[in-house]
Design a protein around this motif. Structure first.
Motif, PDB file in Angstrom:
ATOM      1  N   ALA A 437       0.836  -1.200   0.000  1.00  0.00           N
ATOM      2  CA  ALA A 437       0.000   0.000   0.000  1.00  0.00           C
ATOM      3  C   ALA A 437       0.873   1.252   0.000  1.00  0.00           C
ATOM      4  CB  ALA A 437      -0.932   0.001   1.200  1.00  0.00           C
ATOM      5  N   ASN A 438       1.979   1.220   0.722  1.00  0.00           N
ATOM      6  CA  ASN A 438       2.863   2.376   0.763  1.00  0.00           C
ATOM      7  C   ASN A 438       4.300   1.974   1.080  1.00  0.00           C
ATOM      8  OD1 ASN A 438       4.166   4.774   1.055  1.00  0.00           O
ATOM      9  ND2 ASN A 438       3.066   5.418   2.912  1.00  0.00           N
ATOM     10  N   PRO A 439       5.060   1.627   0.042  1.00  0.00           N
ATOM     11  CA  PRO A 439       6.438   1.166   0.261  1.00  0.00           C
ATOM     12  C   PRO A 439       7.384   2.269   0.731  1.00  0.00           C
ATOM     13  CG  PRO A 439       5.880   1.119  -2.096  1.00  0.00           C
ATOM     14  CD  PRO A 439       4.638   1.514  -1.361  1.00  0.00           C
ATOM     15  N   ASP A 440       6.905   3.548   0.704  1.00  0.00           N
ATOM     16  CA  ASP A 440       7.783   4.633   1.127  1.00  0.00           C
ATOM     17  C   ASP A 440       7.646   5.002   2.599  1.00  0.00           C
ATOM     18  OD1 ASP A 440       9.157   5.145  -1.301  1.00  0.00           O
ATOM     19  OD2 ASP A 440       7.335   6.087  -2.101  1.00  0.00           O
ATOM     20  N   GLN A 441       6.739   4.346   3.296  1.00  0.00           N
ATOM     21  CA  GLN A 441       6.584   4.690   4.721  1.00  0.00           C
ATOM     22  C   GLN A 441       7.744   4.117   5.558  1.00  0.00           C
ATOM     23  OE1 GLN A 441       3.273   2.534   6.701  1.00  0.00           O
ATOM     24  NE2 GLN A 441       3.136   1.339   4.841  1.00  0.00           N
ATOM     25  N   ASP A 442       7.757   4.425   6.825  1.00  0.00           N
ATOM     26  CA  ASP A 442       8.825   3.949   7.706  1.00  0.00           C
ATOM     27  C   ASP A 442       8.581   2.458   8.038  1.00  0.00           C
ATOM     28  OD1 ASP A 442      10.636   3.350   9.665  1.00  0.00           O
ATOM     29  OD2 ASP A 442      10.154   5.062  10.961  1.00  0.00           O
ATOM     30  N   LEU A 443       9.063   1.600   7.154  1.00  0.00           N
ATOM     31  CA  LEU A 443       8.779   0.170   7.271  1.00  0.00           C
ATOM     32  C   LEU A 443       9.462  -0.463   8.478  1.00  0.00           C
ATOM     33  CD1 LEU A 443       9.139  -0.692   3.474  1.00  0.00           C
ATOM     34  CD2 LEU A 443       6.997  -0.639   4.761  1.00  0.00           C
ATOM     35  N   ASP A 464      16.687   0.654  14.624  1.00  0.00           N
ATOM     36  CA  ASP A 464      16.067   1.137  13.399  1.00  0.00           C
ATOM     37  C   ASP A 464      16.776   0.460  12.229  1.00  0.00           C
ATOM     38  OD1 ASP A 464      14.792   2.486  11.397  1.00  0.00           O
ATOM     39  OD2 ASP A 464      15.904   4.362  11.672  1.00  0.00           O
ATOM     40  N   ALA A 465      16.370  -0.783  11.934  1.00  0.00           N
ATOM     41  CA  ALA A 465      16.998  -1.545  10.849  1.00  0.00           C
ATOM     42  C   ALA A 465      15.907  -2.318  10.114  1.00  0.00           C
ATOM     43  CB  ALA A 465      18.034  -2.502  11.433  1.00  0.00           C
ATOM     44  N   PRO A 466      16.141  -2.651   8.832  1.00  0.00           N
ATOM     45  CA  PRO A 466      15.100  -3.342   8.052  1.00  0.00           C
ATOM     46  C   PRO A 466      15.015  -4.818   8.407  1.00  0.00           C
ATOM     47  CG  PRO A 466      17.015  -2.963   6.669  1.00  0.00           C
ATOM     48  CD  PRO A 466      17.327  -2.332   8.004  1.00  0.00           C
ATOM     49  N   ASP A 467      14.625  -5.120   9.635  1.00  0.00           N
ATOM     50  CA  ASP A 467      14.567  -6.507  10.084  1.00  0.00           C
ATOM     51  C   ASP A 467      13.535  -7.321   9.303  1.00  0.00           C
ATOM     52  OD1 ASP A 467      16.554  -6.023  11.921  1.00  0.00           O
ATOM     53  OD2 ASP A 467      15.149  -5.378  13.481  1.00  0.00           O
ATOM     54  N   TRP A 468      12.491  -6.642   8.835  1.00  0.00           N
ATOM     55  CA  TRP A 468      11.469  -7.308   8.022  1.00  0.00           C
ATOM     56  C   TRP A 468      12.049  -7.916   6.750  1.00  0.00           C
ATOM     57  CZ3 TRP A 468      11.131  -5.124   3.163  1.00  0.00           C
ATOM     58  CH2 TRP A 468      11.722  -3.863   3.021  1.00  0.00           C
TER      59      TRP A 468
END
Ligand code: ZN
Length: 559
Positions: A437-443, A464-468
């Motif tokens: 829906a919004n790939p630019d949000q703070d994932l 604050d790391a892209p653990d997902w």
């Protein structure tokens, strides 16, 4: 099933005779189906055989043949003129409420999923292959030393020093940082494809193609969330005490790395349960064959064509394949005498009986499971039996005392396993929806917000790391993960219906299903034979009296 076909034939004839729209479109469509099936049927068989050969031999020429046939099939479904024709048939609305309307719908969605510009398709395939490659070659490191995934898992299972655990967990997340930007790029490309086809984003498009929609899934997942909130919190509180004690810390000091796998998707092995001892001298193939024969779903013909034991070069996993939709169904396993292979063999044979017992009078295009998750549900339904104390007692000739030993721990273990998975699946489903829906949000922060809410696992302060991004499924199996959960829900809904309505029992306490022909009959007549004649939720409602709901899963695993 026979009555159903007669009904449908009557409906079709009725429309042909009395419908006021011109009948040419309907005739054209029937002609289209006939020539399409003539074309696709031999190719699909060739493809299944090629993949089967590849998996059983490991030879590169077989893999090559397999991917060539796959490409040829893809070319058929990507044909834009034929897609336009189907769209036109669909919009004419003439075939409504008939079997051919269903065929049209199935075919339309299959073509829809393949309407991608060749250049765009290549960009997407290249990028996802690149990411996949990074996943398979990337090694995290602990104090500068590269470690394998197995080493990380080992540490998370057994290490009692929190600092060591933390380093292993951090190592498991390093791949996320290496692939996150590429995944976001991939998500945006997929979204572009979806927008070109008139969809909001790729997630909603994928759901439409697989006959699901966001509102429907949201409803099911919300119900599951609400029903599991309290029981999950209670079970987890108990688990947390044990985990904290193992590492000699306070419960309040528990962090993500204190669970036994990087995502807390599996059950930490803190409750002792070793079921392998009951299977170590048993013949898994014989047990499976005799169980299925006992419920009236003979699998001898499946087993005769299957490939069941380990061999050099052979695919080490397990799967089931329907070669021709005419009864040639096979499973591939690597059986060993332990509980896990008992579960897997029952699971694969569950897929196999679904395929084997489709009614051959159902048109070729509909002779398949109603949905990927409905066949998963049947497989899970049977796979669960390998840990069922009543089933084990009857199939393995155990004493009452042995059964009681198993009962003491297995019920609790199953409860934990299912609840932990359910809460994890909520993270995956909800996150993926937001990602597209919004790939630019703070994932990064969205991910931890969801982990905290659904899994009750605390975010490490300031992280604050892209653990997902460390979860490979976003790359290789997009918008699919929720189906594992739907499969579990349906397995429980069928279980509940069989226990109370078919076997007419008060509770499922002693239910083993062993020698219950009624069980096989029910599944064959209500689930297998109808194949994909109905939308999956209509099939479920016809079979159990209710559409798919979460409460029976909760009833089975929460007490
Ligand atoms: Zn499966």
């Amino acid at each position: 099933m026979k009555t159903l076909l007669i009904l449908i034939i009557t409906l079709t004839t009725g429309i042909l005779l009395f419908g006021c729209a011109p009948r040419t479109k309907q005739n054209d469509f029937e002609g289209f189906i006939t020539s399409h099936v003539e074309k696709i049927k031999p190719l699909a068989k060739e493809q299944s055989l090629a993949w089967w050969d590849a998996a059983t031999t490991g030879k590169s020429e077989d893999y090559e043949r397999a991917s060539k046939t796959t490409l040829r099939i893809r070319q058929i479904y990507s044909n834009p003129e034929e897609f336009a024709l189907l769209k036109d048939f669909k919009e004419s609305g003439q075939a409504r409420d008939t079997l051919s309307a269903r065929e049209l719908d199935v075919l339309y969605r299959r073509y829809l999923g393949n309407q991608i510009e060749p250049e765009m398709l290549k960009t997407i395939v290249d990028l996802s292959t690149e990411i996949e490659e990074k996943f398979s070659t990337f090694r995290g490191n602990i104090r500068g030393e590269k470690v394998t995934d197995n080493t990380i898992k080992e540490i998370l299972k057994s290490q009692t020093d929190s600092e060591e655990r933390k380093l292993a967990w951090l190592a498991s997340k390093q791949v996320g940082a290496a692939v996150a930007e590429d995944i976001i790029r991939l998500v945006k490309l997929r979204n572009q494809v979806a927008k070109n086809l008139g969809f909001e984003n790729y997630h909603t498009m994928s759901l439409t193609i697989s006959e699901q929609d966001v509102d429907e899934l949201d409803k099911i997942f919300t119900e599951l969330y609400e029903l599991t909130n309290a029981p999950f919190a209670a079970l987890k509180a108990d688990l947390d005490k044990k985990l904290a004690a193992n590492c000699d810390i306070e419960v309040s000091q528990l962090m993500p790395w204190h669970y036994h796998d990087p995502f807390f998707q599996e059950t930490p092995m803190v409750y002792e349960l070793d079921l392998d001892v009951f299977y170590e001298d048993k013949d898994i193939k014989e047990l499976s064959a005799s169980f299925f024969a006992g419920i009236g779903l003979n699998v001898e013909s499946v087993l005769a064509k299957s490939d069941l034991y380990e061999r050099e070069g052979k695919n080490p996993h397990a799967f089931c394949t329907d070669i021709d939709r005419e009864g040639d169904v096979r499973i591939l396993c690597n059986i060993k005498s332990n509980e896990s292979w008992m579960e897997t063999t029952l699971h694969e044979l569950g897929h196999a009986v679904y395929d084997k017992f489709h009614d051959r009078d159902v048109p070729y295009l509909l002779r398949e499971p109603a949905h990927a998750f409905t066949t998963e549900a049947i497989a899970m339904f049977f796979g669960r039996l390998s840990r069922n104390p009543a089933w084990m007692q009857q199939m393995l000739d155990l004493s009452d005392e042995q059964r009681w030993e198993i009962e003491k721990v297995s019920g609790r273990y199953m409860q934990l396993k299912q609840l932990i998975f359910a809460r994890w699946a909520m993270v995956m489903y909800n996150f993926e929806k937001e990602l597209y829906a919004n790939p630019d949000q703070d994932l990064n922060s969205l991910w931890w917000k969801m982990v905290e809410e659904y899994q009750l696992v605390k975010r490490s302060e300031g992280r604050d790391a892209p653990d997902w991004a460390a979860k490979i499924h976003f790359t290789v199996a997009p918008s699919y993960y929720h189906n594992y959960m739907l499969g579990e829900l349906l397995a429980s809904q069928l279980h509940n219906h069989l226990v109370h309505k078919v076997l007419k029992l008060e509770s499922d306490k002693n239910v083993s299903y062993v020698d219950q022909k009624k069980v096989g009959d029910f599944l064959r007549q209500n689930v297998f034979e109808v194949g994909n004649v109905y939308h999956w939720n209509e099939m479920i409602e016809r079979a159990t009296g209710e559409p798919l709901i979460a409460k029976y899963f909760v009833r089975q695993f929460v007490n």
